[in-house]
Design a protein around this motif. Sequence first.
Motif, mmCIF file in Angstrom:
data_model
loop_
_atom_site.group_PDB
_atom_site.id
_atom_site.type_symbol
_atom_site.label_atom_id
_atom_site.label_comp_id
_atom_site.label_asym_id
_atom_site.label_seq_id
_atom_site.Cartn_x
_atom_site.Cartn_y
_atom_site.Cartn_z
ATOM 1 N N ARG A 1 -28.865 -84.312 13.810
ATOM 2 C CA ARG A 1 -30.224 -84.548 14.076
ATOM 3 C C ARG A 1 -30.800 -84.247 12.830
ATOM 4 O O ARG A 1 -30.535 -83.293 11.760
ATOM 5 N N GLU A 2 -31.955 -85.155 12.501
ATOM 6 C CA GLU A 2 -32.917 -84.851 11.023
ATOM 7 C C GLU A 2 -33.775 -83.731 11.465
ATOM 8 O O GLU A 2 -34.749 -83.936 12.315
ATOM 9 N N ILE A 3 -33.839 -82.490 10.825
ATOM 10 C CA ILE A 3 -34.757 -81.525 10.842
ATOM 11 C C ILE A 3 -35.496 -81.412 9.587
ATOM 12 O O ILE A 3 -35.293 -82.336 8.908
ATOM 13 N N ASN B 1 -32.884 -81.545 5.936
ATOM 14 C CA ASN B 1 -31.438 -80.876 6.417
ATOM 15 C C ASN B 1 -30.778 -81.532 7.819
ATOM 16 O O ASN B 1 -31.652 -82.339 8.344
ATOM 17 N N LYS B 2 -29.727 -81.493 8.169
ATOM 18 C CA LYS B 2 -29.037 -81.933 9.389
ATOM 19 C C LYS B 2 -28.754 -80.957 10.180
ATOM 20 O O LYS B 2 -27.791 -79.849 9.746
ATOM 21 N N GLU B 3 -28.986 -81.047 11.380
ATOM 22 C CA GLU B 3 -28.396 -80.063 12.438
ATOM 23 C C GLU B 3 -27.474 -80.789 13.244
ATOM 24 O O GLU B 3 -27.528 -81.845 13.636
#
Lengths: 263, 328
Positions: free
Chosen positions: A159-161, A165-167
């Motif tokens: 997920r794009e946070i 950053n990527k979750e």
Amino acid sequence: MEILVCARRVPDTSENEIELNSAGNDIERDELVYSINEPDNYAVEEALQMVARIGGNVTVVTVGGEDDEEILRREMAMGANQGVLISDEAFSGSDARGIATILKAFVRKGNYDLILTGVQAEDGGAQVGGMLAAMLDYPFASLVNSIEVLEGRKLKVSREIEGGNKEMNEIDLPCVLSIQTGINEPRYVGMRGIRAVASVPIPTFGVSELGVDPGAVGEAAAKVKRVDYFVPALGKGAEMLKGSREENADKVLELVAAKGGLK
Amino acid sequence: MARIFAYIVHKAGVADDSAAQLAAAAKKIDPAASPTALLTGWGADLAAACDAVRASYAEIWTISNEALAYPNAELIRKALVKVVPPGSIVLVAHEHFGIDLAPGLSIKLNSAFVSDVLDIGGVEGSDLKVVRQEFGGQVSAHVRCDISSGAVVTVRPGAFKSLESAPVAVTVVDKSSEVGALTAGRRYLETIVAEAGDVDITKHNVLVSIGRGIQKQENVAIAQELAEALGAAVSCSRPVVDAKWLGKSRQVGSSGKTVKPKVYLACGISGSFQHLAGLKGSPFLIAINKNPRAPIFQVADVGIVDDILEFLPELTNKVREMRSVAAK
């Protein structure tokens, strides 16, 4: 994998300046260029790439009217196996919950492993995917920008946070994912491709085919209603430079220098 | 009037800026409201976040559970459904967590859902009156939301001024025992931090920032030439990264980098709030856009309605001329 992509046809903001009509209560809809909602197109591309890797089918569904068939054909030209139009007078004026209710009924008619939506519509607010997932009691992830298929009916999704950053998450199938733009590079669709699918029949589903309670959808059931559109009075707004291109460039250079911007 | 809750996003014991903004939004729904903060989490982080919102909320409900140590929206939704009374209004910040949580929460609470709200005009009858933006902010809409069975409302970060006062006598209610065991079909694995790019756009005084108006990859060179002449760096908005014309490390915005230049040249950028969220420190903002209604002109200091593909080369020539005169 059987993948359903929920898509919408919307006024294309990259092609139009959206402005108010003369009555000042709606946007000017004459001569608007419509296209598939951009994130929805990424969702279809992602579905096609997944099916190319692991097999399966991609169905694209939209809730709307006859005019909306055009995006179904466009996505079939991209490679979707089937387009489905959900259309009924009773659905008109539905809010996001109504649309999710309709889509839930359609999902229940099929056997989908994965349901994708675009993260958000140009005139929406990132609503339908999460609502649909909750109605189906499927897990949900929003703002998805990568999908990897794992063993044991699971996916690994990012997920794009904030801050780019990527979750990373593991999610069980069946699930609903809302797809963020940039996840892939949607393929080009030419006129020839669209002509090739011009006569493919598009099944249409209405209230009776779906078994939807007409009282739960449409305008009467909508809890959220847009009253009108308006353009808010601007704050200070920009000082607009009205000179020639050359004069404007001179002025910009002067400003950049004055604001400490020249090295 | 329905009870109003604000779900507070927090990280490492620090409450998000939106916490105090949601308190302000609650007052716009009902000036007499005393909204309740809702916090979920675990351990010292939860306790610290709780302390951090005391200036904005007189009552705080907490749900402490080891499964909630990382904010997984599905688990949190299941926890909230157990404790939020029917008919309540729940406010959530419209960011990546709120987008994950709020739509499904509204279904499970059987309440209405209205998202990404910029302003609130109070309640009339059973309707909450709100303002939203559509089409990338080119137009706004008045929206009515029937709150007779409650509502979940996501609020745009930054749209409301923070409401804080001196800490008052705060009631903290521990709701953990009402929740029980929590499981979800989605499990958090890890966070991958964005890679640094070849150029650090956060360190530049001047950014030549390009958006959709650059139209194609070959045209990126036009911006690069200008940046080179100015001694600036090229940054961009989301569509340019989506199209893979520039790397993610060049993106300014809530899902990209936060930058603090002295001068920001927004070239063919419409000015979505997600993009503007990445601009801090009030840079001098010069916007060039073909569309006179582009929202960027509302926030820019200076605006020019022109095609960047024509204007930027002109500007590059001017910079080079100036440099060559200066060199003589």
